[in-house]
Design a protein around this motif. Structure first.
Motif, PDB file in Angstrom:
ATOM      1  N   ASP A  84      -0.557  -3.941   6.804  1.00 10.10           N
ATOM      2  CA  ASP A  84       0.113  -5.073   7.439  1.00 10.10           C
ATOM      3  C   ASP A  84      -0.470  -6.397   6.954  1.00 10.10           C
ATOM      4  O   ASP A  84       0.248  -7.373   6.745  1.00 10.10           O
ATOM      5  N   ARG A  85      -1.772  -6.428   6.763  1.00 13.11           N
ATOM      6  CA  ARG A  85      -2.461  -7.675   6.438  1.00 13.11           C
ATOM      7  C   ARG A  85      -2.421  -7.991   4.939  1.00 13.11           C
ATOM      8  O   ARG A  85      -2.186  -9.134   4.536  1.00 13.11           O
ATOM      9  N   HIS A  86      -2.670  -6.989   4.095  1.00 14.83           N
ATOM     10  CA  HIS A  86      -2.853  -7.233   2.659  1.00 14.83           C
ATOM     11  C   HIS A  86      -1.664  -6.806   1.799  1.00 14.83           C
ATOM     12  O   HIS A  86      -1.701  -7.017   0.581  1.00 14.83           O
ATOM     13  N   GLY A  87      -0.661  -6.251   2.404  1.00 21.78           N
ATOM     14  CA  GLY A  87       0.511  -5.837   1.642  1.00 21.78           C
ATOM     15  C   GLY A  87       0.645  -4.322   1.619  1.00 21.78           C
ATOM     16  O   GLY A  87      -0.267  -3.623   1.187  1.00 21.78           O
ATOM     17  N   ARG A  88       1.788  -3.834   2.090  1.00 19.49           N
ATOM     18  CA  ARG A  88       1.971  -2.382   2.234  1.00 19.49           C
ATOM     19  C   ARG A  88       2.153  -1.693   0.891  1.00 19.49           C
ATOM     20  O   ARG A  88       1.659  -0.586   0.688  1.00 19.49           O
ATOM     21  N   GLN A 132       1.502   3.472   5.129  1.00 22.81           N
ATOM     22  CA  GLN A 132       2.376   2.551   4.392  1.00 22.81           C
ATOM     23  C   GLN A 132       3.777   3.143   4.211  1.00 22.81           C
ATOM     24  O   GLN A 132       4.753   2.405   4.104  1.00 22.81           O
ATOM     25  N   GLU A 204       7.373  -5.587  -1.905  1.00 21.72           N
ATOM     26  CA  GLU A 204       6.169  -5.830  -1.111  1.00 21.72           C
ATOM     27  C   GLU A 204       6.554  -6.350   0.267  1.00 21.72           C
ATOM     28  O   GLU A 204       7.608  -6.983   0.445  1.00 21.72           O
ATOM     29  N   ARG A 206       4.528  -7.689   4.222  1.00 22.86           N
ATOM     30  CA  ARG A 206       3.343  -7.922   5.044  1.00 22.86           C
ATOM     31  C   ARG A 206       3.796  -8.285   6.440  1.00 22.86           C
ATOM     32  O   ARG A 206       4.962  -8.541   6.681  1.00 22.86           O
TER      33      ARG A 206
END
Length: 488
Positions: A84-88, A132, A204, A206
């Motif tokens: 969620d924070r850095h990109g799935r 993810q 991508e 987030r």
């Protein structure tokens, strides 16, 4: 069969219309789900080969299985939040690369200890990869596409479980390139490379308000569970020395510290790994225990059954996998039927499914106790089918039932915790059942008792825990059904 995983963290907003992502993106995500479940099941048919090649004890093999599930389970929530924070897509690719590398480490492991460490790392990378898949399927598709995508994912995970038994048996028995059991891990390397190179096609995504990762809490929980499982697995084979009891005492201290830490993080307005307020809800507390009990019976049965039919009855890996395939088919069929039964008869149908599951285990115990040699294994087919069918009836709708007892705003947190309980339950079951299995197998054999008879008695005795666990779970489900779900 442990193949159902709810989303690890927060549900995502419903979108009315979205551009359809490339079909290859869906295929790559499904492939990621396939290999994480396949690697959980394929180990079962390779257990005797691993023991013979590495000189591994039951405790070693138990940790090869339980270690994967434990690392997978305790890190699932962290994996979801990191995505969620850095990109799935980024975390999916990182998890896929890590899974391929750790699979390679499993395949070249020179001894049992190295294999255990590699499996722990493999489970950790699976925990990065798997959340993810759910998250991306939810954010990339519209309502209609999401239903189709999750339907395909469910079918993929079911096929992975079946393939792990049958295809895994073929792979081990074929002894490709003279690698024996090692090939079941090494084939993940080219699969991972292909998926990694193709992952760039996945859009991508987030979350703007992603929750933080409670690393101290996760560390305390992981250490506490490891200190509990290690003596449970090792104790039966080494006579329960003092350090095993000290380890279990330390486990209690660390798990108590985990609870205190989570309470402190919540009070300070942080993001705890699990919000303890969920357990003020008695039905959710009972449901969490049901998940732990039900899933503790799955992996433990596969482990003991593999040893029974291969080490005890002398079946080849392929024959062993084929023997268990009808149970996997029964599970998939029941998974399709279960939602319709719940819609017609209500949630009490889930408790009924658990009783069918218990009946299958009881029948399997009675049948196994009378086995003498491999020529009689056909007698195992009917109870295995009933076992798989009952498992599907109880497991498939159970997760939605439990999550339904919490408020909608806590649904993501509850789903992540229940996912963790599935995997931790599997690891716990291997440990507890192993105590009984090893204890019976280690007793002096009486006159006229064959090797097959020894394994049959050990299997039947060990499965008494599974039978009791499912019956207790059915009783708890009956209690839960009488409680009013949240928001109803």
């Amino acid at each position: 069969m442990t193949i159902d995983h709810p989303p690890a963290e927060s549900p995502f907003p419903q979108a009315v219309a979205k551009p359809r992502p490339p079909a290859l993106a869906l295929a790559i995500l499904l492939l990621g789900g396939f290999i994480t479940v396949f690697d959980l099941f394929v180990v079962n048919v390779a257990i005797p080969s691993m023991q013979a090649d590495l000189g591994a004890r039951f405790a070693d093999i138990g940790f090869v299985i339980a270690g994967y599930e434990l690392a997978f389970g305790v890190l699932l929530i962290a994996g979801g939040r990191l995505g969620d924070r850095h990109g799935r897509r980024r975390l999916f690719a990182l998890g896929m690369a890590g899974f391929a590398i750790t699979s390679f480490l499993c395949g070249i492991a020179p001894d049992a200890t190295s294999l255990i460490v590699a499996r722990l790392l493999q489970g950790a990378t699976a925990a990065i990869l798997f959340p993810q898949i759910y998250a991306l399927l939810r954010v990339l598709f519209d309502d209609a596409g999401r239903r189709r995508a999750f339907g395909l994912l469910g079918m993929t995970l079911g096929l992975a479980a079946i393939a792990g038994q049958v295809l895994g048996g073929i792979i081990v028995e074929s002894d490709l390139f003279g690698l024996g059991w090692r090939i079941i891990f090494l084939i993940n390397l080219p699969i991972g490379v292909i998926a990694l190179l193709s992952a760039r096609i996945i859009p991508e995504s987030r979350s703007a308000d992603a929750m933080g990762v409670d690393w101290p809490g996760i560390g305390l929980a992981t250490a506490g569970l490891l200190l509990l499982l290690l003596p449970l697995l090792e104790g039966p084979t080494i006579g329960w020395p003092l350090w095993t009891w000290a380890s279990m005492a330390a486990s209690v201290v660390l798990l108590a510290a985990f609870i205190a830490w989570e309470h402190r993080v919540a009070e300070r307005g942080g993001d705890p790994a699990i919000d303890l307020a969920l357990f003020h809800n008695v039905a959710f507390w009972a449901g969490s225990l049901v998940v732990l009990l039900i899933y503790s019976t799955s992996t433990s049965l596969f482990l003991c059954f593999a040893l029974l039919v291969q080490s005890g009855l002398g079946l080849t890996p392929f024959a062993a996998g084929t023997l268990f395939a009808p149970a996997s088919v029964g599970f998939v069929v029941a998974s399709l039927v279960a939602p319709k039964l719940v819609a017609r008869f209500g949630n009490m149908a889930i408790a009924g499914g658990a009783l069918v599951y218990a009946a299958g285990i009881g029948w399997l115990i009675a049948t196994t106790a009378g086995l003498g040699d491999g020529t009689e294994t056909v007698a195992l087919l009917p109870p295995l089918v009933l076992f798989g069918f009952g498992q599907g009836l109880s497991m498939t709708p159970l997760l939605n039932l439990v999550i339904g007892y919490v408020a909608e705003k806590h649904a993501g947190m509850a789903a992540g915790f229940i996912s963790t309980m599935q995997q931790v339950g599997g690891a716990f079951g291997v440990s507890v059942v192993g105590i009984v299995f090893v204890g019976i197998l280690g007793r002096p054999a009486g006159d006229g008792i064959s090797n097959a008879g020894r394994y049959a008695h050990a299997f039947a005795g060990a499965m008494i825990y599974n039978l009791a666990a499912v019956i207790v779970a059915a009783a708890l489900m009956t209690f839960m059904v009488r409680k009013r779900p949240a928001g109803r």
